[in-house]
Design an enzyme around this catalytic site. Structure first.
Site, PDB file in Angstrom:
ATOM      1  N   ASP A 154       0.839  -1.211   0.000  1.00  0.00           N
ATOM      2  CA  ASP A 154       0.000   0.000   0.000  1.00  0.00           C
ATOM      3  C   ASP A 154       0.873   1.259   0.000  1.00  0.00           C
ATOM      4  OD1 ASP A 154      -2.309  -1.615   0.214  1.00  0.00           O
ATOM      5  OD2 ASP A 154      -1.978  -1.803   2.363  1.00  0.00           O
ATOM      6  N   HIS A 183      -5.387  -3.540   5.535  1.00  0.00           N
ATOM      7  CA  HIS A 183      -4.992  -3.839   4.151  1.00  0.00           C
ATOM      8  C   HIS A 183      -6.174  -4.425   3.382  1.00  0.00           C
ATOM      9  CE1 HIS A 183      -2.756  -4.971   0.655  1.00  0.00           C
ATOM     10  NE2 HIS A 183      -3.150  -6.223   0.795  1.00  0.00           N
TER      11      HIS A 183
END
Ligand code: NAD
Ligand code: LMR
Length: 333
Positions: A154, A183
């Site tokens: 990310d 996530h």
């Protein structure tokens, strides 16, 4: 410098293979143990064993006590084992299969590498990390400073997409943007206001940027059209994670990364509860790395109103995923 052993569980897979390649090139590594339930891992290990680096590479399956052999002596274990998404699936759809895989691997780590640093890649990370923690706790070997949910992809995406939006696509490495939360989709909270160097991105452009970071995984799943999810970018991110951790623990180079961790027993973990306005045991936060692993959790810092909204939108899904992972972990005791 003494060299250490790393183990990759799921080493024969789409992430496992390139991650093993990158791990074998880390200067702290003397041995990489490649474990997978698929026997093709022997071929991957044979292939990588010809690299002219410092690392010795060995492959193991479940045969001949393979998990024990792979894990014994390992100081860091990275886990990209389990099934990936296909179009139309959420990460949570993977829970049923991957939670059991994670429980089994956590049990193996508790038995054979109880002091290892653990990086959990297998999805859904928001739930599989609690499965790991509960399993390790039940075996009496849980150390909160050493268990990480790997959310580095990310952060990698945030750097790249921000660089593109500001018209500097070749300068992604320069943009450092903290990404916190979890996530998965809305639980991924990029803090663009804390970008270094600062960027001025607003309105629809900001909405699109945030959406792209949050759903970057879907972009790859769609493009691969049934052949899996991100593998190469994940291996790249996994190696960044591993390099930062090993540099801090074995190289005397402390640094700050973001990772999905168990807050209650970490220094500074409690203060996150006040910042997010809810008691969540797990959250991806900035952590200071040092010789013991996680030295302390750093505050989220000043969020603007837009980011406060992202945070509020993230909490219900994250909470549910944590409850699910903890519940599964405890039910196995
Ligand atoms: P893959 O199917 O290509 O590889 C998975 C490997 O795990 C296979 O080789 C399989 O044989 C092995 N495996 C299955 N059960 C095992 C067990 N009990 N022990 C050891 N190995 C086992 O999948 P992939 O694309 O490499 O993805 C792996 C996982 O990583 C998925 O759950 C995926 O969703 C996740 N992922 C996470 C991130 C992240 O940012 N954290 C990014 C991408 C993918
Ligand atoms: C990603 O973010 O690419 C991974 O979590 C894989 C996925 O399922 O999207």
């Amino acid at each position: 410098m003494s060299l250490i052993k790393a183990a990759i569980c799921g080493a024969g897979g789409g992430i496992g293979q390139p991650l093993s390649l990158l791990t074998a090139q880390n200067p702290h590594i003397g041995e990489v143990a490649l474990f997978d339930v698929a026997p093709s891992v022997y071929g991957v290990a044979a292939d990588l064993s010809h690299l002219d680096g410092t690392a010795v590479v060995n492959g193991y399956t479940k045969d001949n006590d393979g998990l024990k052999q792979a894990l014994t002596g390992a100081k860091i274990v990275i886990i990209p084992a389990g099934v990936p998404r296909k179009p139309g699936m959420t990460r949570d759809d993977l829970f049923k299969i991957n939670a059991s895989i994670c429980r089994d691997l956590a049990t193996g780590i508790a038995d054979y590498a109880p002091d290892a640093i653990i990086g959990v890649v297998s999805n859904p990370v928001n739930s599989t990390v609690p499965v790991f923690v509960e399993t390790l706790k039940s075996k009496g070997v849980f150390d909160p400073k050493k268990v990480f949910g790997v959310t580095t992809l990310d952060i990698v995406r945030a750097s790249k997409f921000v660089a593109e939006v500001v018209g500097k696509p070749n300068q992604a490495p320069q943009y450092k943007i903290p990404v916190v939360g979890g996530h998965s989709g809305k639980t991924i909270i990029p803090l663009i206001s804390q970008s270094k160097p600062a960027v001025d991105i607003q309105g629809e452009t900001l909405d699109k940027l945030i959406n792209r970071i949050q759903f970057g995984g879907d972009e790859v799943v769609k493009a691969k059209d049934g052949a899996g999810s991100a593998t190469l970018s994940m291996a790249y991110a996994g190696a960044k994670f591993l390099n930062a951790v090993l540099d801090a623990v074995y190289g005397g180079k402390p640094s700050v990364i973001q990772s999905y961790v168990y807050l209650p027993e970490l220094q500074g973990g409690d203060s996150i509860k006040n910042e997010i306005g809810k008691e969540l045991a797990y959250f991806s936060v900035s952590v200071q790395l040092g010789k013991q692993g996680i030295e302390k959790v750093l505050p989220l810092g000043q969020l603007n109103d837009y980011e406060k909204r992202l945070l509020q939108d993230a909490l219900p899904e994250l909470d549910q995923s944590i409850v699910k992972g903890v519940g599964f972990g405890k039910s196995q005791l």
